[in-house]
Design a protein around this motif. Structure first.
Motif, mmCIF file in Angstrom:
data_model
loop_
_atom_site.group_PDB
_atom_site.id
_atom_site.type_symbol
_atom_site.label_atom_id
_atom_site.label_comp_id
_atom_site.label_asym_id
_atom_site.label_seq_id
_atom_site.Cartn_x
_atom_site.Cartn_y
_atom_site.Cartn_z
ATOM 1 N N SER A 15 -10.610 22.610 50.357
ATOM 2 C CA SER A 15 -11.235 21.432 49.759
ATOM 3 C C SER A 15 -10.760 21.251 48.321
ATOM 4 C CB SER A 15 -12.760 21.571 49.789
ATOM 5 O OG SER A 15 -13.175 22.656 48.969
ATOM 6 N N LEU A 16 -10.826 20.004 47.845
ATOM 7 C CA LEU A 16 -10.424 19.734 46.471
ATOM 8 C C LEU A 16 -11.256 20.551 45.495
ATOM 9 C CD1 LEU A 16 -9.973 15.842 46.542
ATOM 10 C CD2 LEU A 16 -8.299 17.625 47.067
ATOM 11 N N VAL A 17 -12.575 20.601 45.710
ATOM 12 C CA VAL A 17 -13.420 21.382 44.807
ATOM 13 C C VAL A 17 -13.132 22.873 44.949
ATOM 14 C CG1 VAL A 17 -15.428 21.621 46.356
ATOM 15 C CG2 VAL A 17 -15.757 21.587 43.884
ATOM 16 N N GLY A 18 -12.715 23.298 46.143
ATOM 17 C CA GLY A 18 -12.325 24.694 46.334
ATOM 18 C C GLY A 18 -11.106 25.059 45.513
ATOM 19 N N HIS A 19 -10.136 24.152 45.448
ATOM 20 C CA HIS A 19 -8.963 24.378 44.593
ATOM 21 C C HIS A 19 -9.389 24.499 43.131
ATOM 22 C CE1 HIS A 19 -5.477 23.934 47.274
ATOM 23 N NE2 HIS A 19 -6.176 23.018 47.936
ATOM 24 N N ALA A 20 -10.227 23.551 42.691
ATOM 25 C CA ALA A 20 -10.643 23.544 41.291
ATOM 26 C C ALA A 20 -11.380 24.823 40.929
ATOM 27 C CB ALA A 20 -11.514 22.317 41.017
ATOM 28 N N LEU A 21 -12.297 25.247 41.785
ATOM 29 C CA LEU A 21 -13.094 26.434 41.484
ATOM 30 C C LEU A 21 -12.289 27.723 41.630
ATOM 31 C CD1 LEU A 21 -16.505 25.364 42.995
ATOM 32 C CD2 LEU A 21 -16.019 25.844 40.601
ATOM 33 N N SER A 22 -11.261 27.717 42.461
ATOM 34 C CA SER A 22 -10.383 28.888 42.552
ATOM 35 C C SER A 22 -9.678 29.116 41.224
ATOM 36 C CB SER A 22 -9.359 28.704 43.675
ATOM 37 O OG SER A 22 -9.998 28.678 44.940
ATOM 38 N N ALA A 23 -9.245 28.025 40.587
ATOM 39 C CA ALA A 23 -8.614 28.143 39.272
ATOM 40 C C ALA A 23 -9.622 28.602 38.226
ATOM 41 C CB ALA A 23 -7.999 26.803 38.868
ATOM 42 N N VAL A 24 -10.832 28.071 38.300
ATOM 43 C CA VAL A 24 -11.880 28.477 37.352
ATOM 44 C C VAL A 24 -12.165 29.969 37.493
ATOM 45 C CG1 VAL A 24 -14.345 28.254 36.851
ATOM 46 C CG2 VAL A 24 -12.940 26.200 37.160
ATOM 47 N N LYS A 25 -12.271 30.428 38.724
ATOM 48 C CA LYS A 25 -12.550 31.846 38.961
ATOM 49 C C LYS A 25 -11.418 32.722 38.423
ATOM 50 C CE LYS A 25 -13.737 35.145 42.617
ATOM 51 N NZ LYS A 25 -13.948 35.329 44.084
ATOM 52 N N ALA A 26 -10.181 32.297 38.663
ATOM 53 C CA ALA A 26 -9.029 33.079 38.202
ATOM 54 C C ALA A 26 -8.937 33.101 36.681
ATOM 55 C CB ALA A 26 -7.735 32.519 38.800
ATOM 56 N N ALA A 27 -9.484 32.069 36.024
ATOM 57 C CA ALA A 27 -9.462 32.028 34.561
ATOM 58 C C ALA A 27 -10.491 32.959 33.940
ATOM 59 C CB ALA A 27 -9.692 30.601 34.074
ATOM 60 N N LYS A 28 -11.408 33.485 34.759
ATOM 61 C CA LYS A 28 -12.377 34.509 34.346
ATOM 62 C C LYS A 28 -13.302 34.031 33.228
ATOM 63 C CE LYS A 28 -9.406 38.302 35.845
ATOM 64 N NZ LYS A 28 -8.701 39.554 35.489
ATOM 65 N N PHE A 29 -13.880 32.851 33.420
ATOM 66 C CA PHE A 29 -14.897 32.381 32.494
ATOM 67 C C PHE A 29 -16.194 33.158 32.729
ATOM 68 C CE2 PHE A 29 -12.112 28.601 32.757
ATOM 69 C CZ PHE A 29 -11.829 28.476 31.400
ATOM 70 N N ASP A 30 -17.046 33.182 31.720
ATOM 71 C CA ASP A 30 -18.287 33.967 31.805
ATOM 72 C C ASP A 30 -19.322 33.337 32.730
ATOM 73 O OD1 ASP A 30 -17.343 35.878 30.015
ATOM 74 O OD2 ASP A 30 -18.016 34.743 28.284
ATOM 75 N N ALA A 31 -19.334 32.010 32.813
ATOM 76 C CA ALA A 31 -20.335 31.322 33.629
ATOM 77 C C ALA A 31 -19.742 30.024 34.142
ATOM 78 C CB ALA A 31 -21.595 31.045 32.811
ATOM 79 N N VAL A 32 -20.246 29.572 35.290
ATOM 80 C CA VAL A 32 -19.754 28.338 35.908
ATOM 81 C C VAL A 32 -20.946 27.469 36.274
ATOM 82 C CG1 VAL A 32 -18.420 27.323 37.796
ATOM 83 C CG2 VAL A 32 -17.754 29.546 36.858
ATOM 84 N N SER A 33 -20.893 26.204 35.874
ATOM 85 C CA SER A 33 -21.876 25.204 36.289
ATOM 86 C C SER A 33 -21.161 24.135 37.101
ATOM 87 C CB SER A 33 -22.547 24.553 35.071
ATOM 88 O OG SER A 33 -23.341 25.486 34.372
#
Length: 428
Positions: free
Chosen positions: A16-34
Motif C-alpha cells: 500500500s502507498l501508506v505502507g511504503h511511506a511508513l516503511s521509510a519512516v520506520k527505517a529512519a528510526k524516529f522516536d515516535a510516529v503519529s
C-alpha cells in the motif's frame, strides 16, 4: 482516485502507498510516529499498524488543510524535530526523511523539501533570498518571474521541536479556501526571525499519487527499480519488462525467471530455482532448485522444498510440499502436506472445503497418487502408498497399501453399435 478505497490503500509493488511511506519512516528510526487519518477510515489505521505497530492514530474529522492535519497529532513530546510526510508519496527514502530531521537545528526552524520539476505548472515555488527559504508561493499566486522558478515544493517539511507549536499556532485560515496551510509555516518562521532552508531531491522520489494514471506511472517506476535490483543480485530475468515484482520479493542466487511472471507480496525464491513463464506467486516460499510452471499458481501459505516440481496448471494453497515431490499437471493441492519424493498425478485434487470449513490432507513420503484422483479431506495417505487412477479417497490409506475407490468397470460387447443402429432407424 474514483474508488471506494482510500487513496493510501492503493498498492504499488504489492504494498500500500501508506505502507511504503511508513516503511521509510520506520527505517529512519524516529522516536515516535503519529498517523493522521480521515473519518471512517479505520482500515487506513489498521494498515498503518501493520508497518508501524507503535504508531498513534489520530482522526482529522474536519478537512481544514495540511497544517490542521498536523495539529491533530500528538506534538507534546520533547522532540528535536517533527517531520511531516505524506501517505501518497511512496518513494520518499528513509535517508531523505532523516536528512529533513537533521536540518532543523540551531536557528533553523523549518526545512522544506523541493525538487526540480520537468513541468512546474501547478506546483508551489520555493522563494529564496540570500540562500535562505523565505516563502512557498502557490502557482496561482506566483508572479511571472516567480513562475520561472523550477525548484518546487514537494510538501514534506520538518519543524524544529522547540518552535513547532508557536509556528503552527500562528497559521491562519484567512484564504480563499478557509484552510490552514502548512506551507505558511515558512513565512511565519521567517517573520519570527527564524531561518528556513530548502533541501532538494529528485522528482521521482517525491512523486505523489492522485489518479489511477499516476498510480500506473508509479508502478512502472518502481518495477524498473525492482527489476534492476534483482538482476544486480544475480537473478536472470530473461525478459525483465514482462516480470512484475513486489517490494518484498526475495531471491537467492542463480534464480531464473522466464517471461510473464508475477510475484505478489511475500514471496521468497531460494537458490537455483526456475520460475517458468506465465506463473503467479503470492505469499509462497520456493525451495532450492525447484521448478515452477509454466502456468502455475502458488497461493499464500505454499512452502516448497528443494527440487520440488510444480508443473503447468497446478495450483497450491497452504501446502507444504517437501523435497523432491512432484505435481506436474493440472492439479489442486490445498491445506495439505506432500511428503518427500511423492508424485501427484495429473488431475488430482485435494477436496479441502466442505462448505463450512477447511480440512487437511496428508500425503506421505514416496506416495504415488494416480491421475484424476480426489482426496477428500481430512484424509491421510501413508508413506509409499499407491492410489489407483480415478479414485475418490475418503478413508485413510496405510503405508505401502494400494487404494482404489472407483466403480468396477463393466464392458458390454456390441452395445455401441446397437445404439447407433437403433438411432439411425428412427431417422428413416
Amino acid at each position: 482516485m474514483r474508488s471506494a478505497f482510500p487513496k493510501v490503500l492503493h498498492r504499488v509493488g504489492g504494498r500500500s502507498l501508506v505502507g511504503h511511506a511508513l516503511s521509510a519512516v520506520k527505517a529512519a528510526k524516529f522516536d515516535a510516529v503519529s498517523v493522521v487519518i480521515g473519518p471512517n477510515h479505520e482500515n487506513v489505521g489498521e494498515e498503518a499498524k501493520r508497518f508501524a505497530p507503535d504508531a498513534k492514530t489520530f482522526v482529522q474529522r474536519d478537512r481544514k488543510g495540511t497544517a490542521h492535519a498536523v495539529m491533530q497529532a500528538d506534538l507534546t513530546g520533547n522532540y528535536d524535530a517533527i517531520v511531516v510526510a505524506f501517505g501518497d508519496t511512496p518513494f520518499v527514502s528513509a535517508e531523505t526523511l532523516a536528512r529533513m530531521g537533521d536540518a532543523v537545528k540551531g536557528n533553523v526552524a523549518v526545512a522544506a523539501l523541493g525538487f526540480r520539476a520537468a513541468d512546474p505548472t501547478g506546483y508551489g515555488r520555493f522563494i529564496t533570498r540570500d540562500g535562505k527559504l523565505v516563502a512557498i508561493r502557490e502557482h496561482k499566486d506566483a508572479s511571472e518571474s516567480e513562475r520561472n522558478i523550477t525548484l518546487c515544493n514537494a510538501g514534506i517539511m520538518a519543524l524544529a521541536g522547540k518552535h513547532a507549536a508557536a509556528i503552527l499556532k500562528k497559521i491562519s485560515n484567512n484564504n480563499a479556501n478557509g484552510e490552514f496551510y502548512l506551507t505558511d509555516a515558512v513565512e511565519i518562521a521567517a517573520g519570527m526571525g527564524l531561518d528556513c532552508v530548502a533541501l532538494e531531491t529528485s522528482e521521482d522520489e517525491v512523486r505523489g499519487i492522485n489518479t489511477k494514471a499516476q498510480l500506473a506511472e508509479a508502478e512502472a517506476v518502481l518495477q524498473a527499480k525492482l527489476r534492476q535490483r534483482a538482476m544486480e543480485q544475480g537473478v536472470t530475468l530473461i525478459a525483465p519488462e514482462t516480470v512484475f515484482l513486489s517490494e518484498d520479493t526475495k531471491f537467492g542466487s542463480d534464480v531464473v525467471v522466464e517471461p510473464y511472471v508475477v510475484f505478489a507480496a511475500g514471496v521468497v525464491v531460494e537458490d537455483g530455482a526456475v520460475i517458468h513463464s506465465f506463473s503467479h506467486l503470492d505469499g509462497a516460499h520456493v525451495g532450492k532448485q525447484a521448478s515452477i510452471g509454466p502456468y502455475a499458481r502458488l497461493r499464500p501459505g505454499t512452502k516448497l522444498g528443494a527440487k520440488v516440481r510444480i508443473g503447468n496448471f497446478v495450483e497450491t494453497k497452504a501446502a507444504n510440499i517437501e523435497d523432491g515431490a512432484k505435481a506436474n499437471h493440472l492439479s489442486y493441492i490445498g491445506d495439505a502436506r506432500v511428503g518427500e519424493n511423492a508424485n501427484v498425478g495429473a488431475g488430482t485434487i485435494t477436496c479441502n472445503y466442505d462448505g463450512f470449513g477447511k480440512a487437511k490432507t496428508d500425503i506421505g513420503a514416496g506416495a504415488f497418487i494416480g491421475s484424476n484422483s480426489s482426496l477428500v479431506a481430512p484424509v491421510k495417505i501413508g508413506d509409499g502408498a499407491y492410489i489407483g487412477s480415478g479414485s475418490v479417497i475418503t478413508l485413510d490409506v496405510p503405508a505401502d497399501a494400494l487404494a482404489v475407490g472407483r466403480g468396477r468397470q463393466s464392458v458390454k460387447e456390441g452395445w455401441a453399435k446397437r445404439l447407433r443402429d437403433a438411432r439411425l432407424a428412427l431417422k428413416k
